[in-house]
Design an enzyme around this catalytic site. Structure first.
Site, mmCIF file in Angstrom:
data_model
loop_
_atom_site.group_PDB
_atom_site.id
_atom_site.type_symbol
_atom_site.label_atom_id
_atom_site.label_comp_id
_atom_site.label_asym_id
_atom_site.label_seq_id
_atom_site.Cartn_x
_atom_site.Cartn_y
_atom_site.Cartn_z
ATOM 1 N N ARG A 27 0.914 -1.245 -0.054
ATOM 2 C CA ARG A 27 0.026 -0.247 -0.006
ATOM 3 C C ARG A 27 0.751 1.386 -0.014
ATOM 4 O O ARG A 27 0.567 2.169 0.764
ATOM 5 C CB ARG A 27 -1.042 0.021 1.118
ATOM 6 C CG ARG A 27 -2.014 -0.964 1.011
ATOM 7 C CD ARG A 27 -3.381 -0.360 0.490
ATOM 8 N NE ARG A 27 -4.483 -1.452 0.251
ATOM 9 C CZ ARG A 27 -5.475 -1.603 0.956
ATOM 10 N NH1 ARG A 27 -5.786 -0.710 1.644
ATOM 11 N NH2 ARG A 27 -6.088 -2.496 0.504
ATOM 12 N N ARG A 31 -3.312 6.663 0.402
ATOM 13 C CA ARG A 31 -3.760 7.677 1.191
ATOM 14 C C ARG A 31 -2.744 8.764 1.927
ATOM 15 O O ARG A 31 -3.111 9.648 2.654
ATOM 16 C CB ARG A 31 -5.216 7.388 1.919
ATOM 17 C CG ARG A 31 -6.101 7.501 1.044
ATOM 18 C CD ARG A 31 -7.383 6.714 1.780
ATOM 19 N NE ARG A 31 -7.220 5.380 2.202
ATOM 20 C CZ ARG A 31 -7.962 4.659 2.683
ATOM 21 N NH1 ARG A 31 -9.371 5.112 2.876
ATOM 22 N NH2 ARG A 31 -7.835 3.235 2.986
ATOM 23 N N ARG A 40 -6.843 10.954 -6.623
ATOM 24 C CA ARG A 40 -8.048 10.457 -6.065
ATOM 25 C C ARG A 40 -9.078 11.142 -6.276
ATOM 26 O O ARG A 40 -10.359 10.901 -6.689
ATOM 27 C CB ARG A 40 -7.771 9.640 -4.601
ATOM 28 C CG ARG A 40 -8.672 9.197 -4.160
ATOM 29 C CD ARG A 40 -9.325 7.809 -4.440
ATOM 30 N NE ARG A 40 -10.003 7.078 -3.660
ATOM 31 C CZ ARG A 40 -11.446 7.064 -3.931
ATOM 32 N NH1 ARG A 40 -11.941 7.718 -4.668
ATOM 33 N NH2 ARG A 40 -12.303 6.354 -3.142
ATOM 34 N N ASP A 77 -6.863 -3.703 -7.089
ATOM 35 C CA ASP A 77 -7.185 -4.138 -5.918
ATOM 36 C C ASP A 77 -7.659 -5.519 -6.292
ATOM 37 O O ASP A 77 -7.955 -6.042 -7.220
ATOM 38 C CB ASP A 77 -8.582 -3.416 -5.440
ATOM 39 C CG ASP A 77 -9.013 -3.430 -4.143
ATOM 40 O OD1 ASP A 77 -8.466 -2.835 -3.153
ATOM 41 O OD2 ASP A 77 -9.515 -4.345 -3.837
ATOM 42 N N TYR A 153 -14.595 -12.836 0.421
ATOM 43 C CA TYR A 153 -15.324 -11.633 0.203
ATOM 44 C C TYR A 153 -16.825 -11.878 -0.491
ATOM 45 O O TYR A 153 -17.698 -11.055 -0.057
ATOM 46 C CB TYR A 153 -14.563 -10.461 -0.715
ATOM 47 C CG TYR A 153 -13.716 -9.715 0.137
ATOM 48 C CD1 TYR A 153 -13.870 -8.761 0.893
ATOM 49 C CD2 TYR A 153 -12.160 -10.154 0.238
ATOM 50 C CE1 TYR A 153 -13.190 -7.994 1.668
ATOM 51 C CE2 TYR A 153 -11.451 -9.444 0.973
ATOM 52 C CZ TYR A 153 -11.731 -8.174 1.725
ATOM 53 O OH TYR A 153 -10.925 -7.442 2.533
HETATM 54 O O1 CP3 Z 1 0.073 0.118 -3.121
HETATM 55 C C1 CP3 Z 1 -0.474 -0.812 -3.172
HETATM 56 O O2 CP3 Z 1 -0.435 -1.766 -2.213
HETATM 57 C C2 CP3 Z 1 -1.047 -1.325 -4.581
HETATM 58 C C3 CP3 Z 1 -2.470 -1.244 -4.599
HETATM 59 C C4 CP3 Z 1 -3.514 -2.026 -3.596
HETATM 60 C C5 CP3 Z 1 -4.773 -1.867 -3.138
HETATM 61 N N1 CP3 Z 1 -5.335 -2.855 -2.647
HETATM 62 C C6 CP3 Z 1 -5.264 -0.387 -3.373
HETATM 63 C C7 CP3 Z 1 -6.134 -0.243 -2.671
HETATM 64 C C8 CP3 Z 1 -3.445 -3.421 -3.320
HETATM 65 C C9 CP3 Z 1 -2.130 -4.351 -3.583
HETATM 66 C C10 CP3 Z 1 -4.456 -3.961 -2.485
HETATM 67 C C11 CP3 Z 1 -4.747 -5.179 -2.029
HETATM 68 C C12 CP3 Z 1 -5.848 -5.559 -1.271
HETATM 69 N N2 CP3 Z 1 -7.241 -4.957 -1.283
HETATM 70 C C13 CP3 Z 1 -6.011 -6.527 -0.123
HETATM 71 C C14 CP3 Z 1 -4.912 -7.132 0.325
HETATM 72 C C15 CP3 Z 1 -3.916 -6.511 1.212
HETATM 73 C C16 CP3 Z 1 -4.644 -6.099 2.703
HETATM 74 O O3 CP3 Z 1 -4.679 -5.112 2.908
HETATM 75 O O4 CP3 Z 1 -4.677 -7.292 3.258
HETATM 76 C C17 CP3 Z 1 -7.211 -6.465 0.190
HETATM 77 C C18 CP3 Z 1 -7.726 -7.168 1.514
HETATM 78 C C19 CP3 Z 1 -8.036 -5.494 -0.218
HETATM 79 C C20 CP3 Z 1 -9.697 -5.063 -0.337
HETATM 80 C C21 CP3 Z 1 -9.849 -3.704 -0.084
HETATM 81 N N3 CP3 Z 1 -9.603 -2.723 -0.934
HETATM 82 C C22 CP3 Z 1 -9.995 -3.188 1.400
HETATM 83 C C23 CP3 Z 1 -10.055 -3.824 2.596
HETATM 84 C C24 CP3 Z 1 -9.796 -1.976 1.179
HETATM 85 C C25 CP3 Z 1 -9.731 -0.697 2.033
HETATM 86 C C26 CP3 Z 1 -11.343 0.171 2.014
HETATM 87 C C27 CP3 Z 1 -11.073 1.523 2.957
HETATM 88 O O5 CP3 Z 1 -11.977 2.141 2.779
HETATM 89 O O6 CP3 Z 1 -10.127 1.644 3.726
HETATM 90 C C28 CP3 Z 1 -9.485 -1.579 -0.338
HETATM 91 C C29 CP3 Z 1 -9.565 0.016 -0.894
HETATM 92 C C30 CP3 Z 1 -8.201 0.185 -1.329
HETATM 93 N N4 CP3 Z 1 -7.314 -0.551 -2.328
HETATM 94 C C31 CP3 Z 1 -7.558 1.497 -1.189
HETATM 95 C C32 CP3 Z 1 -6.277 1.470 -1.887
HETATM 96 C C33 CP3 Z 1 -5.322 2.414 -2.066
HETATM 97 C C34 CP3 Z 1 -8.123 2.716 -0.455
HETATM 98 C C35 CP3 Z 1 -9.320 3.231 -1.346
HETATM 99 C C36 CP3 Z 1 -9.160 4.869 -1.551
HETATM 100 O O7 CP3 Z 1 -8.379 5.288 -1.916
HETATM 101 O O8 CP3 Z 1 -10.204 5.392 -1.232
#
Ligand code: CP3
Length: 345
Positions: A27, A31, A40, A77, A153
């Site tokens: 990540r 943010r 974003r 994602d 999921y």
């Molecule tokens: O920088 C990176 O790591 C690259 C991109 C990446 C994202 N998600 C972007 C993202 C990667 C590799 C992921 C993997 C991911 N997504 C996982 C596995 C890793 C982990 O965290 O255990 C999981 C479980 C997800 C599912 C997911 N997507 C969740 C739980 C969330 C968070 C929701 C929230 O509101 O916090 C996301 C959203 C997400 N994926 C964001 C990002 C940058 C935040 C979205 C935003 O900017 O609004």
């Protein structure tokens, strides 16, 4: 298929320890970066962001420009594959992801697996654009969720649950769960092959919900499906390194590392170096395991911990990373500090 990278990260994944470990952070695009928040704010929603190659390319490159990380992780994602399968996926602020819930395996599979992967064409476009812009020494990491975490999921319908529905499927409807996972495996294999064809130098499998599973279930839902996916990828001609990250695997990590066929394993925040170093196959590369909350706090304890972890894994190929993703409240100066210590001591 897949190129032999010239990067330090790929060389470590190939089994050669580096003098100082290569470093990137899960990540890292996100943010905590003001430039990410600005980008974003211009996207309609998070899915639109992921499906717009110009934006996703920019988000992937931002942490490389700012920090010079050794690895760039594709901005996408793990839930995109469910969207491509025709299940509705939404990211709601403060609620986390919401997925159209399935009640049986037949709720999935309406879209053939290969077609689901084809629908993710914008992601491959992002991979090739990033590849064209990345410095040669920076490895491009493609990824997907693991069969269990992605299926979970779809079964739970959202991320913020106690996961008991999916666990109950594992105990009570194992054939149904296996059918769901088989479909996810097939779609994911096509998805990852296409990422490699587009230019990914390495792959990572995120198994975010591996924690706490009974050992028999861990074998059925984590080890067996991951083994199947990795074998399928190799059969399909993928030669790039594959890192598996079964978060929370604990005592099951060595079995996972030995059996699944992954090249390297990710270490979560609870990993124990003595256990890792004695129980994992000799020479197997590891990636991790700094606590992202310590990264927020910073200070001397952060400095000392980074030095300790570099030292702890000096005996095997090691990629410095976190045990989970960078949090939005992380100070940029602390990320810079970690990079400096990892690189200079
Ligand atoms: O920088 C990176 O790591 C690259 C991109 C990446 C994202 N998600 C972007 C993202 C990667 C590799 C992921 C993997 C991911 N997504 C996982 C596995 C890793 C982990 O965290 O255990 C999981 C479980 C997800 C599912 C997911 N997507 C969740 C739980 C969330 C968070 C929701 C929230 O509101 O916090 C996301 C959203 C997400 N994926 C964001 C990002 C940058 C935040 C979205 C935003 O900017 O609004």
């Amino acid at each position: 298929m897949g190129q032999t990278g010239t990067s330090k990260l790929i060389s470590v994944l190939g089994g050669k320890p580096a003098k100082r470990p290569p470093v990137w952070m899960m990540r890292q695009a996100g943010r905590h970066l003001p430039e990410y928040l600005e980008l974003r704010s211009r996207a309609k929603d998070f899915l639109d962001f992921c499906y717009t190659p110009s934006m996703a390319t920019e988000a992937t490159l931002q942490p490389i420009r700012r920090y010079g990380m050794d690895g760039a992780i594709l901005f996408a994602d793990i839930l995109l594959i469910l969207d491509a399968m025709g299940l509705g996926v939404e990211f709601e602020k403060g609620v986390g992801p919401i997925v159209q819930q399935i009640e049986s395996a037949s709720d999935l599979g309406k879209v053939p697996a290969i077609k689901a992967a084809d629908r993710l064409a914008p992601v491959y476009e992002t991979v090739s654009r990033v590849k064209a812009e990345l410095p040669k020494e920076t490895a491009l990491i493609g990824f997907a969720g693991s069969p269990w975490t992605v299926s979970l999921y779809a079964i739970e319908g959202r991320g913020k649950t106690d996961k008991s529905l999916a666990w109950r499927w594992a105990h009570g409807r194992p054939e149904e769960l296996a059918a769901v996972m088989d479909y996810v495996i097939e779609a994911t294999a096509h998805y990852l092959v296409k990422q490699v064809e587009a230019g990914a130098d390495a792959l990572m499998l995120f198994d975010s919900w591996a924690e706490g599973l009974p050992d028999n279930i861990f074998r059925e839902v984590i080890i067996r499906p991951t083994t199947k996916l990795v074998a399928m990828l190799r059969d399909m001609g993928v030669t790039v390194p594959i890192t598996g990250f079964p978060r929370g695997a604990g005592a099951m990590l060595p079995e996972y590392a030995r059996i699944t066929g992954v090249t390297a394993v990710g270490l979560d925040t609870a990993a124990v170096p003595l256990f890792v170093n004695t129980a994992l196959p000799e020479g197997m590369p590891v990636q991790g395991h700094l606590d992202p909350l310590l990264l927020i706090e910073g200070g001397e304890r952060l400095d000392a911990r980074v030095r300790d972890l570099v030292e702890a894994y000096a005996g095997r190929p090691h990629i410095f990373n976190l045990g989970h993703g960078v949090r939005p409240e992380t100070p940029i100066a602390n990320v810079e500090r970690v990079l400096k210590i990892v690189r200079e001591g």
